[in-house]
Design an enzyme around this catalytic site. Structure first.
Site, PDB file in Angstrom:
ATOM      1  N   GLU A  48     -16.184  21.638   3.128  1.00 19.46           N
ATOM      2  CA  GLU A  48     -17.544  22.151   3.266  1.00 19.46           C
ATOM      3  C   GLU A  48     -18.175  22.394   1.888  1.00 19.46           C
ATOM      4  O   GLU A  48     -19.390  22.204   1.715  1.00 19.46           O
ATOM      5  CB  GLU A  48     -17.541  23.445   4.082  1.00 19.46           C
ATOM      6  CG  GLU A  48     -17.266  23.260   5.563  1.00 19.46           C
ATOM      7  CD  GLU A  48     -15.813  22.932   5.878  1.00 19.46           C
ATOM      8  OE1 GLU A  48     -14.925  23.187   5.012  1.00 19.46           O
ATOM      9  OE2 GLU A  48     -15.553  22.401   6.972  1.00 19.46           O
ATOM     10  N   GLY A  55      -8.758  20.153  16.013  1.00 22.29           N
ATOM     11  CA  GLY A  55      -9.013  20.616  14.650  1.00 22.29           C
ATOM     12  C   GLY A  55      -8.816  22.109  14.522  1.00 22.29           C
ATOM     13  O   GLY A  55      -9.598  22.797  13.876  1.00 22.29           O
ATOM     14  N   ASP A 102      -5.532  27.109   1.881  1.00 19.78           N
ATOM     15  CA  ASP A 102      -5.671  28.547   1.696  1.00 19.78           C
ATOM     16  C   ASP A 102      -6.592  29.174   2.735  1.00 19.78           C
ATOM     17  O   ASP A 102      -6.367  30.293   3.196  1.00 19.78           O
ATOM     18  CB  ASP A 102      -6.137  28.882   0.276  1.00 19.78           C
ATOM     19  CG  ASP A 102      -7.404  28.151  -0.140  1.00 19.78           C
ATOM     20  OD1 ASP A 102      -7.546  26.972   0.190  1.00 19.78           O
ATOM     21  OD2 ASP A 102      -8.250  28.771  -0.812  1.00 19.78           O
ATOM     22  N   ASN A 112     -12.841  23.620   1.112  1.00 21.99           N
ATOM     23  CA  ASN A 112     -13.247  22.622   0.129  1.00 21.99           C
ATOM     24  C   ASN A 112     -14.023  21.446   0.702  1.00 21.99           C
ATOM     25  O   ASN A 112     -14.892  20.877   0.024  1.00 21.99           O
ATOM     26  CB  ASN A 112     -12.029  22.107  -0.644  1.00 21.99           C
ATOM     27  CG  ASN A 112     -12.383  21.747  -2.060  1.00 21.99           C
ATOM     28  OD1 ASN A 112     -13.202  22.419  -2.694  1.00 21.99           O
ATOM     29  ND2 ASN A 112     -11.789  20.672  -2.568  1.00 21.99           N
ATOM     30  N   GLY A 148      -8.185  21.970   6.477  1.00 24.25           N
ATOM     31  CA  GLY A 148      -9.241  20.981   6.490  1.00 24.25           C
ATOM     32  C   GLY A 148      -8.961  19.945   5.419  1.00 24.25           C
ATOM     33  O   GLY A 148      -8.586  18.807   5.684  1.00 24.25           O
ATOM     34  N   ASP A 149      -9.070  20.359   4.164  1.00 17.55           N
ATOM     35  CA  ASP A 149      -8.875  19.457   3.041  1.00 17.55           C
ATOM     36  C   ASP A 149      -7.431  18.966   2.951  1.00 17.55           C
ATOM     37  O   ASP A 149      -7.170  17.762   2.941  1.00 17.55           O
ATOM     38  CB  ASP A 149      -9.264  20.201   1.755  1.00 17.55           C
ATOM     39  CG  ASP A 149      -9.923  19.287   0.731  1.00 17.55           C
ATOM     40  OD1 ASP A 149     -10.718  18.433   1.137  1.00 17.55           O
ATOM     41  OD2 ASP A 149      -9.653  19.445  -0.460  1.00 17.55           O
ATOM     42  N   ARG A 156       0.826  -1.205   0.000  1.00 20.12           N
ATOM     43  CA  ARG A 156       0.000   0.000   0.000  1.00 20.12           C
ATOM     44  C   ARG A 156       0.864   1.261   0.000  1.00 20.12           C
ATOM     45  O   ARG A 156       0.497   2.271  -0.596  1.00 20.12           O
ATOM     46  CB  ARG A 156      -0.942  -0.011   1.199  1.00 20.12           C
ATOM     47  CG  ARG A 156      -1.981  -1.121   1.133  1.00 20.12           C
ATOM     48  CD  ARG A 156      -3.079  -0.943   2.139  1.00 20.12           C
ATOM     49  NE  ARG A 156      -3.896   0.230   1.841  1.00 20.12           N
ATOM     50  CZ  ARG A 156      -4.990   0.561   2.509  1.00 20.12           C
ATOM     51  NH1 ARG A 156      -5.402  -0.192   3.513  1.00 20.12           N
ATOM     52  NH2 ARG A 156      -5.680   1.641   2.194  1.00 20.12           N
TER      53      ARG A 156
END
Length: 571
Positions: A474, A414, A441, A472, A392-393, A349
């Site tokens: 969201e 987070g 960003d 992104n 986040g992304d 993997r």
């Protein structure tokens, strides 16, 4: 300034505790201490926002293993820092926060910046001290430091102390200085009880498929952890708290088969690690229903929160693992076929992922994949590198794809916005090593002005902004679950490279995947530098695909949540 003031007394105490760098933003309520600290020879890294000061102290504590210190002024200075203190609290990072408060004659009269500071930070601090008399200062300061280092509750974390401004300028006397200074220690040392070690050794002998999950304590016990993994014929999984401490050269390290390892182990050993949402709260919906848990830690939250251990050993990781090694704690009948299969699957993997990280995978708009950005950063990392992931992304891609070097990210809270200040602190602590921050960003916007701090302080970090012009995760969620009703998720047209240049840093924008490698090398040569990389917003991140954006009711991950509902239905 030859006069010994309370402020100078505090500064000298910090020096005696080994503090050589603090982070903060000047203000009238702490100005006497600010001056005294500078005159005592402690480097002050002045920031543009108080949260950044605490973030930097947090990162320093994680990277160095020592106490991080932030100087925060009163009122809005303190409230600005609350998010960062919360992040350090959830991360259990040993940070000392020192603040000023209203002069004593004005207290309770509506004075400037007079708010109940102690009550605001009490729920997110290991200890809160408010000192009003000079003869209490050193003892209370020592206690606050001890609390941050875990010597008060057994759990490390931020501890807070404040003093009225007029007290800081008060003359100190010889009688105000205790004869003994508390020993400065990098980590709490707790010797385990022999009976608990014996129970743990018995549990290990009766198991055949052992998985060890490392928490923050692994950073201070790398040698003992490596020895134990080999001796116990165990597999090892890291977490954001410990990533980079154990690396790919350990055969038992199998991050690419994390889900299988968790679900198939018959013994799970946690080292200074909470069973939080990232570990499915230790639920049988995530781990094997037959799995037993051996929990090792110094506080109840590391030993018994969420799911009690079948055996719980209170002690520092190095001391407990050393005691287990002395007892020869190894499985009587290890499942060697399982171990072989898991290691081979991890290699396969990992090779598949490596190929994916090297592929540009342009979307229909010609934009490169976030995975390609991660792979390009990997190519420049060395054994001494520190890498930060914030967003986040992009955090989701980074968590999976970045090499196992010294690493920090947003943590279990987070907490977006840590990337720039974390990387500045890392670059100051390790100035000769390549330091990279991979930042979304959206996240970059929280602390982008700290690029100015990097320039002024000479922090040679490279800030790679993965720019999809959106929040992104969201955005995908609104597209998929809310009929494409896009509200407040687009961030078009921002030129982060030009922002960097305006602040005196090197800035470059990259839109063509073929130009990224050379741009990153130029950024290293000209750091501090911001590389504004245009990436695809079409690619869905692993966290989004797992259902994290939905915030499911019982578990953070969709599959775990489904398993949890099935488990409850069967009860």
């Amino acid at each position: 300034m030859a006069e010994m003031t309370v402020a100078r007394l505090i500064a000298d105490r910090l020096v005696s505790q080994g503090v050589h760098r603090v982070f903060g933003l000047c203000g009238g309520h702490i100005q006497p201490l600010w001056d005294a600290v500078a005159r005592a020879g402690i480097e002050i890294v002045d920031v543009r926002h108080e949260a950044a000061a605490v973030y930097m102290a947090h990162a320093t504590a994680e990277i160095s293993g020592e106490l991080g210190v932030a100087l925060i002024t009163a009122g809005p200075g303190l409230t600005n820092a609350v998010t960062a203190i919360s992040n350090a609290f959830v991360a259990r990072s040993p940070v000392l926060v020192i603040s000023g408060r209203t002069p004593r004659p004005q207290a309770g009269m509506g004075a400037m910046q007079d708010i109940p500071q102690a009550e605001i930070v009490r729920p997110i601090s290991r200890l809160v001290e408010q000192v009003s008399e000079r003869h209490h200062v050193v003892a209370r300061l020592d206690k606050t430091i001890a609390a941050a280092l875990g010597a008060v509750t057994g759990a490390t974390g931020p501890a807070y102390i404040d003093l009225p401004t007029d007290l800081l300028t008060e003359e100190a006397h010889e009688a105000d200085i205790p004869p003994l200074a508390m020993e400065f220690r990098n980590a709490i040392e707790v010797a385990p009880s022999p009976s608990a070690v014996a129970q743990a050794a018995g549990l290990i002998r009766d198991s055949s498929r052992i998985v060890v999950i490392g928490g923050r304590s692994v950073r201070a016990a790398v040698g003992q952890v490596r020895t134990f993994i080999s001796m116990a014929q165990a597999l090892y999984l890291d977490s954001g708290e410990s990533r980079g401490a154990i690396r790919d050269d350990l055969p038992g390290f199998v991050p690419a088969v994390r889900g299988r390892a968790m679900s198939e182990a018959d013994l799970v050993i946690t080292l200074g690690r909470r069973l939080d949402f990232q570990l499915g709260y230790g639920s049988p919906a995530v781990f094997s229903p037959r799995a037993r848990f051996l929990r090792i830690g110094t506080s109840f939250e590391e030993l018994g929160d969420t799911r009690r251990g079948d055996v719980e050993v209170q002690g520092s990781t190095d001391a407990v693992l050393t005691a287990l090694a002395e007892r020869g704690a190894t499985p009587d009948v290890p499942d060697l076929e399982w171990l072989k299969d898991m290691r081979e699957s991890n290699v396969q993997r990992t090779c598949t992922l490596s190929a994916k990280l090297q592929a540009q995978e342009l979307d229909s708009d010609g934009r490169m994949s976030p995975n390609f950005v991660i792979g390009s950063v990997n190519d420049l990392l060395t054994d001494k590198s520190i890498v930060i992931a914030d967003g986040g992304d992009i955090l989701s891609f980074a968590r999976v794809g970045l090499k196992a070097v010294d690493y920090l990210d947003c943590g279990a809270l987070g907490c977006l916005g840590v990337g720039v200040p974390f990387a500045i602190a890392a670059a100051l602590h390790r100035p000769d090593a390549p330091v990279f921050a991979v930042i979304g960003d959206g996240s970059f916007g929280f602390t982008a002005m700290e690029i100015d701090t990097a320039v002024r302080r000479g922090a040679r970090a490279v800030f790679v902004v993965a720019n999809n012009e959106a929040w992104n995760i969201e955005r995908h969620d609104q597209m998929d679950r809310f009929d494409g009703n896009l509200v407040g998720v687009d961030l078009p047209g921002c030129r982060y490279d030009l922002l960097a240049r305006s602040l005196g840093a090197y800035g470059e924008r990259v839109e063509n995947a073929g130009e990224l490698a050379a741009a990153l090398r130029r950024a290293v040569d000209n750091a501090p530098a911001v590389v504004d990389v245009i990436v695809s917003r079409q690619v869905k991140s692993p966290d989004y695909l797992s259902g994290l954006a939905e915030v499911p009711p019982r578990q953070a991950v969709r599959a775990w949540n489904v398993g949890e509902f099935k488990r409850y239905a069967a009860l």
